[in-house]
Design a protein around this motif. Structure first.
Motif, short mmCIF file in Angstrom:
data_model
loop_
_atom_site.label_atom_id
_atom_site.label_comp_id
_atom_site.label_asym_id
_atom_site.label_seq_id
_atom_site.Cartn_x
_atom_site.Cartn_y
_atom_site.Cartn_z
N ILE A 361 12.48 51.62 -24.06
CA ILE A 361 13.18 50.84 -23.03
C ILE A 361 12.37 49.61 -22.66
CG2 ILE A 361 13.88 50.83 -20.59
CD1 ILE A 361 14.64 53.74 -20.88
N TRP A 362 11.07 49.80 -22.46
CA TRP A 362 10.23 48.69 -21.99
C TRP A 362 10.09 47.60 -23.06
CZ3 TRP A 362 9.85 48.83 -17.01
CH2 TRP A 362 8.99 47.94 -16.34
N THR A 363 9.95 48.00 -24.31
CA THR A 363 9.85 46.98 -25.37
C THR A 363 11.17 46.25 -25.54
OG1 THR A 363 10.25 48.71 -27.04
CG2 THR A 363 7.96 48.06 -26.65
N TYR A 364 12.29 46.97 -25.40
CA TYR A 364 13.59 46.30 -25.51
C TYR A 364 13.76 45.31 -24.35
CZ TYR A 364 18.53 45.52 -26.42
OH TYR A 364 19.73 44.92 -26.72
N TYR A 365 13.38 45.73 -23.16
CA TYR A 365 13.47 44.87 -21.98
C TYR A 365 12.67 43.58 -22.16
CZ TYR A 365 11.17 43.53 -17.50
OH TYR A 365 10.60 42.88 -16.46
N LEU A 366 11.40 43.71 -22.57
CA LEU A 366 10.56 42.52 -22.72
C LEU A 366 11.01 41.64 -23.88
CD1 LEU A 366 7.03 44.06 -22.06
CD2 LEU A 366 8.42 42.69 -20.49
N ALA A 367 11.35 42.27 -25.01
CA ALA A 367 11.81 41.49 -26.16
C ALA A 367 13.15 40.81 -25.86
CB ALA A 367 11.95 42.39 -27.38
N GLY A 368 14.05 41.54 -25.20
CA GLY A 368 15.34 40.97 -24.86
C GLY A 368 15.21 39.80 -23.91
N CYS A 369 14.32 39.91 -22.93
CA CYS A 369 14.09 38.79 -22.01
C CYS A 369 13.47 37.60 -22.74
CB CYS A 369 13.17 39.24 -20.88
SG CYS A 369 13.95 40.35 -19.69
N GLU A 370 12.52 37.87 -23.61
CA GLU A 370 11.88 36.76 -24.34
C GLU A 370 12.91 35.95 -25.13
OE1 GLU A 370 8.91 35.87 -28.10
OE2 GLU A 370 8.76 37.82 -27.12
#
Length: 423
Positions: A361-370
């Protein structure tokens, strides 16, 4: 040709995406592009495909979180970068938009969620910011700045870029020694402590996060400045007093459009007649929209990213001058890239803290925001306000002069966690 094939043919044109479907069928979409690379994914069941077609963003997120969308070549950031680079905001293609039905459902949900009453605000903040301190220490800078950094050059280290962000904001505030400053949404106290240290101002920081409050107060006490820098657990709507300067960084995204007028009216009430305010917020490059379902469900319940037009409607008629507007386009993309890299490097530690699903979840959140800042319609706005037209110089030269001076002064780090007390 199947529906999923037609969708991916439209969505992926540059770079290559190889997909293995349930049952073993494999197909490659797009054309070779060295900048976007070659990504391979595998769907483990048909449900993941149906979710992707109904809502590409939420469908991909939940399939990835649950292990039903498996990245076999590259990583989740590579996959999201490939998809969004083919659908840049400037081009207006909308290939990755949710279905009409899904958008209708999201619109109804958003109208309900946007009524961000005070009792819900505290709960919404706790959902995200009261996570383990250890988690934030693993990917943020030493001052634990959880907002967009300011990159004078993309190669600048994250620690320096966050220092430069604070100097950039302090320069716009034109603070004089002894002034009283209010920090709305003070986080772990880094901005408030910096402003006191570098300008001699007395600072009051307010937050709705009990965990952040504990850390901020401890930092001020350890630095011996708790008589000049104080922190309170209070909603901005309930604060009284008057301040020479107001700063708010990364908090406005939690206010909600229904309360923008209330926010600005309260800031006007709290600001001295010759006062200055700086609002730093993520914003939409286009018009008003709705919060995407993934962010609303898993990351920032009650959060909303405003369009500039919505912000303007919030302050119009309140007799405040909008004295400066700056649009930071790629700065948050660079910031998030650093955070993502640090999270990946700390994978084992994060799984130990939570579990594998949380890590995804956290990697998707950060990658998606980037990629949303790199290719999508997100930017950062820095808006400066003054109640009096004579409160600030009539050119921007003072900002650059002050910023250069602040950046030339070494700022003393204030420990956030016990592990940093020897820094």
């Amino acid at each position: 040709m199947s529906l999923i094939d037609r969708f991916l043919d439209r969505a992926i044109r540059r770079g290559q995406l190889t997909v293995t479907f349930p049952g073993g069928r494999t197909r490659t979409y797009g054309t070779p592009d060295p900048e976007l690379g070659d990504v391979a994914i595998r769907f483990t069941d048909g449900r993941a495909l149906r979710q992707l077609l109904a809502d590409p963003s939420l469908g991909a997120a939940e399939a990835f979180m649950d292990g039903r969308l498996v990245i076999e070549r590259g990583d989740i950031r590579d996959f999201l970068n490939l998809a969004t680079a083919n659908n840049r905001w400037e081009e207006g293609r909308g290939t990755l938009d949710a279905s009409t039905l899904r958008r209708g459902i999201d619109s109804v949900r958003f109208r309900i969620d946007r009524i961000n009453m005070a009792r819900r605000s505290k709960r919404n903040v706790a959902h995200h910011y009261d996570l383990s301190d250890r988690l934030y220490d693993l990917f943020l800078d030493v001052d634990r700045q959880y907002s967009c950094a300011y990159f004078t050059d993309p190669s600048v280290p994250l620690e320096q870029a966050q220092l430069d962000k604070k100097a950039h904001i302090a320069a716009k505030l034109a603070i004089q020694p002894g002034m009283k400053v209010l920090d709305i949404g003070c986080g772990w106290g880094g901005m408030a402590l910096y402003l006191h240290q570098m300008t001699g101002a007395e600072v009051c920081g307010i937050t709705l996060s009990e965990e952040q409050l504990k850390v901020a107060r401890r930092r001020a006490e350890m630095a011996g400045v708790d008589d000049k820098v104080r922190f309170e657990l209070i909603d901005y709507r309930h604060l009284t007093g008057q301040f020479d300067r107001i700063v708010s960084v990364g908090m406005f995204e939690h206010v909600g459009p229904a309360h923008y007028r209330t926010f600005f009216r309260q800031c006007h009430r709290l600001l001295a007649p010759d006062g200055v305010m700086l609002l730093h917020t993520i914003g939409r490059a286009g018009g008003p929209g709705v919060t995407d379902a993934f962010t609303a469900k898993y990351i920032f319940p009650g959060g909303y990213i405003p369009a500039l037009s919505e912000i303007a409607r919030g302050h119009e008629g309140l007799r405040m001058f909008l004295t400066d507007v700056e649009v930071l386009r790629l700065h948050y993309a660079h910031t998030l890239a650093h955070w993502y890299d640090r999270v990946v490097a700390a994978k084992d530690a994060i799984i130990d803290l939570y579990d594998e699903r949380f890590y995804r979840i956290w990697t998707y959140y950060l990658a998606g925001c980037e990629v949303s800042f790199r290719h999508g319609g997100l930017v950062n706005y820095q808006l400066q306000y003054a109640r009096d037209r004579h409160a600030l110089p009539i050119t921007r030269d003072y900002m650059m002069e002050t910023e250069d001076r602040l950046r030339a002064q070494p700022a003393r780090p204030y420990p956030v966690s016990a592990a940093q007390t020897t820094v």
